[in-house]
Write a protein that holds these residues in place. Structure first.
Motif, PDB file in Angstrom:
ATOM      1  N   TYR A   1       0.846  -1.189   0.000  1.00  0.00           N
ATOM      2  CA  TYR A   1       0.000   0.000   0.000  1.00  0.00           C
ATOM      3  C   TYR A   1       0.890   1.251   0.000  1.00  0.00           C
ATOM      4  N   PRO A   2       0.390   2.381  -0.507  1.00  0.00           N
ATOM      5  CA  PRO A   2       1.209   3.608  -0.522  1.00  0.00           C
ATOM      6  C   PRO A   2       1.534   4.048   0.900  1.00  0.00           C
TER       7      PRO A   2
ATOM      8  N   PRO B   1      -2.980   5.578   2.850  1.00  0.00           N
ATOM      9  CA  PRO B   1      -3.578   4.345   2.341  1.00  0.00           C
ATOM     10  C   PRO B   1      -5.094   4.327   2.538  1.00  0.00           C
ATOM     11  N   ASN B   2      -5.792   3.689   1.615  1.00  0.00           N
ATOM     12  CA  ASN B   2      -7.239   3.479   1.744  1.00  0.00           C
ATOM     13  C   ASN B   2      -7.422   2.176   2.518  1.00  0.00           C
ATOM     14  N   PHE B   3      -7.726   2.273   3.815  1.00  0.00           N
ATOM     15  CA  PHE B   3      -7.734   1.086   4.667  1.00  0.00           C
ATOM     16  C   PHE B   3      -8.885   0.128   4.336  1.00  0.00           C
ATOM     17  N   THR B   4     -10.004   0.660   3.900  1.00  0.00           N
ATOM     18  CA  THR B   4     -11.111  -0.227   3.535  1.00  0.00           C
ATOM     19  C   THR B   4     -10.748  -1.059   2.318  1.00  0.00           C
ATOM     20  N   ALA B   5     -10.131  -0.410   1.318  1.00  0.00           N
ATOM     21  CA  ALA B   5      -9.706  -1.135   0.124  1.00  0.00           C
ATOM     22  C   ALA B   5      -8.609  -2.139   0.467  1.00  0.00           C
ATOM     23  N   LEU B   6      -7.688  -1.727   1.342  1.00  0.00           N
ATOM     24  CA  LEU B   6      -6.604  -2.624   1.736  1.00  0.00           C
ATOM     25  C   LEU B   6      -7.149  -3.837   2.477  1.00  0.00           C
ATOM     26  N   ALA B   7      -8.091  -3.613   3.373  1.00  0.00           N
ATOM     27  CA  ALA B   7      -8.696  -4.721   4.121  1.00  0.00           C
ATOM     28  C   ALA B   7      -9.433  -5.670   3.180  1.00  0.00           C
ATOM     29  N   SER B   8     -10.114  -5.127   2.200  1.00  0.00           N
ATOM     30  CA  SER B   8     -10.830  -5.970   1.242  1.00  0.00           C
ATOM     31  C   SER B   8      -9.862  -6.829   0.443  1.00  0.00           C
ATOM     32  N   THR B   9      -8.729  -6.245   0.052  1.00  0.00           N
ATOM     33  CA  THR B   9      -7.718  -7.002  -0.692  1.00  0.00           C
ATOM     34  C   THR B   9      -7.121  -8.105   0.170  1.00  0.00           C
TER      35      THR B   9
ATOM     36  N   GLY C   1     -10.050 -14.318  -0.857  1.00  0.00           N
ATOM     37  CA  GLY C   1      -9.646 -15.717  -0.744  1.00  0.00           C
ATOM     38  C   GLY C   1      -9.716 -16.247   0.668  1.00  0.00           C
ATOM     39  N   ASN C   2     -10.108 -15.385   1.615  1.00  0.00           N
ATOM     40  CA  ASN C   2     -10.258 -15.790   3.013  1.00  0.00           C
ATOM     41  C   ASN C   2      -9.031 -16.525   3.554  1.00  0.00           C
ATOM     42  N   PRO C   3      -7.848 -15.885   3.550  1.00  0.00           N
ATOM     43  CA  PRO C   3      -6.666 -16.532   4.121  1.00  0.00           C
ATOM     44  C   PRO C   3      -6.848 -16.802   5.609  1.00  0.00           C
ATOM     45  N   ALA C   4      -6.127 -17.788   6.128  1.00  0.00           N
ATOM     46  CA  ALA C   4      -6.260 -18.131   7.543  1.00  0.00           C
ATOM     47  C   ALA C   4      -5.797 -17.003   8.449  1.00  0.00           C
ATOM     48  N   ALA C   5      -4.841 -16.208   7.971  1.00  0.00           N
ATOM     49  CA  ALA C   5      -4.351 -15.064   8.744  1.00  0.00           C
ATOM     50  C   ALA C   5      -4.057 -13.921   7.792  1.00  0.00           C
ATOM     51  N   ALA C   6      -4.266 -12.703   8.252  1.00  0.00           N
ATOM     52  CA  ALA C   6      -4.023 -11.525   7.417  1.00  0.00           C
ATOM     53  C   ALA C   6      -3.730 -10.328   8.301  1.00  0.00           C
ATOM     54  N   GLY C   7      -2.966  -9.388   7.753  1.00  0.00           N
ATOM     55  CA  GLY C   7      -2.683  -8.172   8.510  1.00  0.00           C
ATOM     56  C   GLY C   7      -1.378  -7.537   8.117  1.00  0.00           C
ATOM     57  N   LEU C   8      -0.594  -7.100   9.096  1.00  0.00           N
ATOM     58  CA  LEU C   8       0.641  -6.362   8.885  1.00  0.00           C
ATOM     59  C   LEU C   8       1.818  -7.071   9.538  1.00  0.00           C
ATOM     60  N   MET C   9       2.931  -7.226   8.803  1.00  0.00           N
ATOM     61  CA  MET C   9       4.135  -7.742   9.447  1.00  0.00           C
ATOM     62  C   MET C   9       4.947  -6.604  10.057  1.00  0.00           C
ATOM     63  N   THR C  10       4.935  -5.437   9.423  1.00  0.00           N
ATOM     64  CA  THR C  10       5.543  -4.239   9.998  1.00  0.00           C
ATOM     65  C   THR C  10       4.557  -3.091   9.809  1.00  0.00           C
ATOM     66  N   SER C  11       4.718  -2.055  10.604  1.00  0.00           N
ATOM     67  CA  SER C  11       3.798  -0.928  10.511  1.00  0.00           C
ATOM     68  C   SER C  11       4.534   0.371  10.801  1.00  0.00           C
ATOM     69  N   PRO C  12       4.246   1.442  10.028  1.00  0.00           N
ATOM     70  CA  PRO C  12       4.901   2.723  10.284  1.00  0.00           C
ATOM     71  C   PRO C  12       4.506   3.349  11.613  1.00  0.00           C
ATOM     72  N   ASN C  13       3.317   2.998  12.113  1.00  0.00           N
ATOM     73  CA  ASN C  13       2.862   3.529  13.398  1.00  0.00           C
ATOM     74  C   ASN C  13       1.645   2.746  13.872  1.00  0.00           C
ATOM     75  N   ASP C  14       1.275   2.977  15.138  1.00  0.00           N
ATOM     76  CA  ASP C  14       0.137   2.266  15.725  1.00  0.00           C
ATOM     77  C   ASP C  14      -1.179   2.628  15.058  1.00  0.00           C
TER      78      ASP C  14
ATOM     79  N   ALA D   1      -7.145  -2.829  11.457  1.00  0.00           N
ATOM     80  CA  ALA D   1      -7.920  -3.787  12.257  1.00  0.00           C
ATOM     81  C   ALA D   1      -9.406  -3.455  12.210  1.00  0.00           C
ATOM     82  N   GLN D   2      -9.729  -2.185  12.335  1.00  0.00           N
ATOM     83  CA  GLN D   2     -11.130  -1.777  12.276  1.00  0.00           C
ATOM     84  C   GLN D   2     -11.718  -2.047  10.894  1.00  0.00           C
ATOM     85  N   SER D   3     -10.920  -1.841   9.845  1.00  0.00           N
ATOM     86  CA  SER D   3     -11.399  -2.081   8.483  1.00  0.00           C
ATOM     87  C   SER D   3     -11.585  -3.568   8.214  1.00  0.00           C
ATOM     88  N   LEU D   4     -10.694  -4.400   8.744  1.00  0.00           N
ATOM     89  CA  LEU D   4     -10.863  -5.843   8.579  1.00  0.00           C
ATOM     90  C   LEU D   4     -12.148  -6.319   9.258  1.00  0.00           C
ATOM     91  N   LYS D   5     -12.462  -5.719  10.382  1.00  0.00           N
ATOM     92  CA  LYS D   5     -13.728  -6.036  11.047  1.00  0.00           C
ATOM     93  C   LYS D   5     -14.915  -5.607  10.172  1.00  0.00           C
TER      94      LYS D   5
END
Length: 419
Positions: free
Chosen positions: A218-219, A223-231, A235-248, A255-259
Motif C-alpha cells: 500500500y502507498p 492508504p485506503n484502509f477499507t480497500a486494503l482490508a478488502s484485498t 480468498g479468506n486466508p487463515a491469517a491476514a494483517g501487517l508484518m511491519t507498521s509505520p505507526n500504531d 484492524a477496524q477495516s478488517l472487522k
C-alpha cells in the motif's frame, strides 16, 4: 562473564519501594551483586557518558514511543540506579526520516563529532547507511531489533538485545502451522526495504514451513484502509494483517477495516499495541509480536519481568507521551545497556571497550525479555526468542504459547545474520 537472573528483579523491586508508600524490607541480599545499579535512589554524578540515538522522529513514518522510552529510561537510569558505574548517560538525540537514508548518514556524522561511545538504533529502517561511518570511528551500533536486513546480516560492530526480524516471521508462522492454518496474506508500505523483507524472507520462509504466503503493498502515505482490508480478505486466508507498521494508527485503522469487511481469520498486527486499548473487546483474537513483555500481558509475565514491567510503566506514564511497543522496547534497550556495562566494570568508555563488554554478555536475564547470550560470530542478535501475544479480553493479552517462542533454527539459518 555470567549474570544472575535475579539481578534486575532486585533493581525494580527496590525502585518500586522508593516510588510507593509500601514498606519494603532490606534484609534480602540474595540477588545483590554489589554494583551501583542495585541501589534504589542512587543518582548518577560525574562526567556524562555520551550515547547517540537514531530517533525516527521526522518524516511520514515517525515512532513517538522511541522518544518517550528514551526519556523515561534516562530518568530511571540516571536518577534511580546510578547510571553506568555511577556516571550518567547523556543521549545525543538525532531525528531521522526513515524514508531518507541521508538523514541517517547525517546523524552518524553528528555522533562522530560528538564523541559518543555507542549509537542506539531506534528501529531505523535505514540503519545500514550509518554503518560505514560508525565502523570507521569505532562506534558500535546497539539496539533491540535491526529493522534493516542488511544491518542484521552481519555481526561486526553491532549488538542487538532482541531477536532478528526473521525470528518474528518464523515464530508467527510456526504458531499458525501448529493451529493448522496454512495461508497468510500480509500488507506493508510500498518501500524498497519492505520488498526485501517480503520477497527475500517471507515467501521462502513460508515455503519452508508449508504456508502459502501472499504480499499486498500500500502507498506509505494516505492508504485506503477499507480497500486494503478488502484485498487482504480476498480468498479468506487463515491469517491476514501487517508484518511491519509505520505507526500504531495504521494498525488500528486496518484492524477496524478488517472487522468492517467481515474478515473471519486471524488478524495479525505486527508490533502494535494501541489497537488493544482503542478497540477494546473488538480486538479479541488479534495477534501481535514483541521481543519484550508489554503491559496488556502483565498478568502472564513471570518474574522478574512482571516487576520490571510495572517499573517501566511508571516511568513511561510519567512522560505523558506515546507509549506502546517502541516505548517499552527502547526503555528495555537502554536499561540493559546500562546494567551490562556497569556489571562488566567498564571504566574507560571508548567504543571498542563498550563493544567488547556487550559482546561478552552471557546468560544475562534481560530487563523485559529472555536471557541473552551475545557475541556470536554469525549474528548481532543476543537471542532468537520472541513473544506472540493474542488479545484474550478487553485490553488484555496473553502469550500464545504461554511464554517465549523459539523459532526453528534450521529455518533461521537460511537468513544471513539470523542464527
Amino acid at each position: 562473564m555470567r549474570w544472575r537472573a535475579g539481578r534486575i528483579a532486585a533493581v525494580a523491586v527496590t525502585a518500586a519501594c522508593v516510588l510507593s508508600i509500601v514498606s519494603c524490607s532490606s534484609d534480602d541480599t540474595s540477588s545483590s551483586g554489589g554494583s551501583a545499579a542495585e541501589e534504589s535512589g542512587t543518582k548518577a554524578t560525574g562526567e556524562p557518558i555520551k550515547v547517540g540515538l537514531f530517533n525516527p522522529s521526522k518524516g511520514p513514518a515517525t515512532q513517538g514511543g522511541v522518544t518517550t522510552g528514551t526519556n523515561a529510561a534516562l530518568d530511571y537510569i540516571n536518577n534511580q540506579i546510578g547510571g553506568i558505574g555511577g556516571r550518567p548517560i547523556e543521549v545525543v538525540d538525532c531525528g531521522i526520516d526513515q524514508t531518507a537514508p541521508e538523514s541517517t548518514i547525517s546523524c552518524a556524522n553528528q555522533f562522530v563529532q560528538a564523541g559518543v561511545v555507542a549509537a542506539i538504533d531506534g528501529y531505523d529502517t535505514e540503519s545500514a547507511a550509518a554503518m560505514p561511518i560508525l565502523s570507521s570511528a569505532n562506534i558500535p551500533m546497539v539496539g533491540q531489533i535491526p529493522f534493516n536486513t542488511a544491518t542484521g546480516a552481519q555481526a561486526d560492530g553491532r549488538v542487538y538485545f532482541g531477536p532478528p526480524p526473521a525470528a518474528f516471521l518464523v515464530g508467527f508462522m510456526q504458531s499458525l502451522k501448529a493451529a493448522n492454518k496454512n495461508s497468510l496474506t500480509l500488507a506493508n508500505a510500498d518501500l524498497p526495504q519492505a520488498h526485501q523483507v517480503f520477497d527475500g524472507l517471507l515467501v521462502p520462509l513460508g515455503q519452508q514451513l508449508g504456508i502459502a504466503v501472499d504480499a499486498v503493498y500500500y502507498p506509505p502515505t494516505g492508504p485506503n484502509f477499507t480497500a486494503l482490508a478488502s484485498t487482504l480478505a480476498e480468498g479468506n486466508p487463515a491469517a491476514a494483517g501487517l508484518m511491519t507498521s509505520p505507526n500504531d494508527n495504521t494498525c488500528t485503522n486496518l484492524a477496524q477495516s478488517l472487522k468492517s469487511v467481515k474478515y473471519q481469520g486471524t488478524v495479525f498486527l505486527a508490533a502494535c499495541t494501541e489497537f488493544i486499548d482503542t478497540m477494546g473487546s473488538q480486538a479479541v483474537g488479534a495477534q501481535s509480536y514483541s521481543p519484550v513483555w508489554q503491559p496488556p500481558a502483565v498478568d502472564s509475565a513471570p518474574e522478574p519481568a512482571k516487576t520490571n514491567l510495572q517499573t517501566a510503566q511508571k516511568y513511561i506514564d510519567n512522560q505523558g507521551g506515546t507509549a506502546g511497543f517502541y516505548a517499552y522496547g527502547t526503555f528495555a534497550t537502554l536499561v540493559d545497556f546500562a546494567v551490562t556495562l556497569t556489571d562488566a566494570g567498564v571504566s574507560d568508555f571508548t567504543g571498542p571497550n563498550v563493544l567488547t563488554a556487550l559482546k561478552a554478555v552471557t546468560d544475562y536475564q534481560s530487563f523485559l525479555g529472555p536471557k541473552l547470550n551475545c557475541g556470536k560470530a554469525t549474528t548481532p542478535n543476543c537471542t532468537t526468542e520472541m513473544l506472540l501475544f493474542e488479545v484474550t479480553g478487553d485490553k488484555k493479552t496473553e502469550p500464545v504459547s504461554g511464554g517465549f517462542i523459539t523459532p526453528n533454527p534450521q529455518v533461521l539459518s537460511l537468513i544471513p545474520g539470523a542464527a
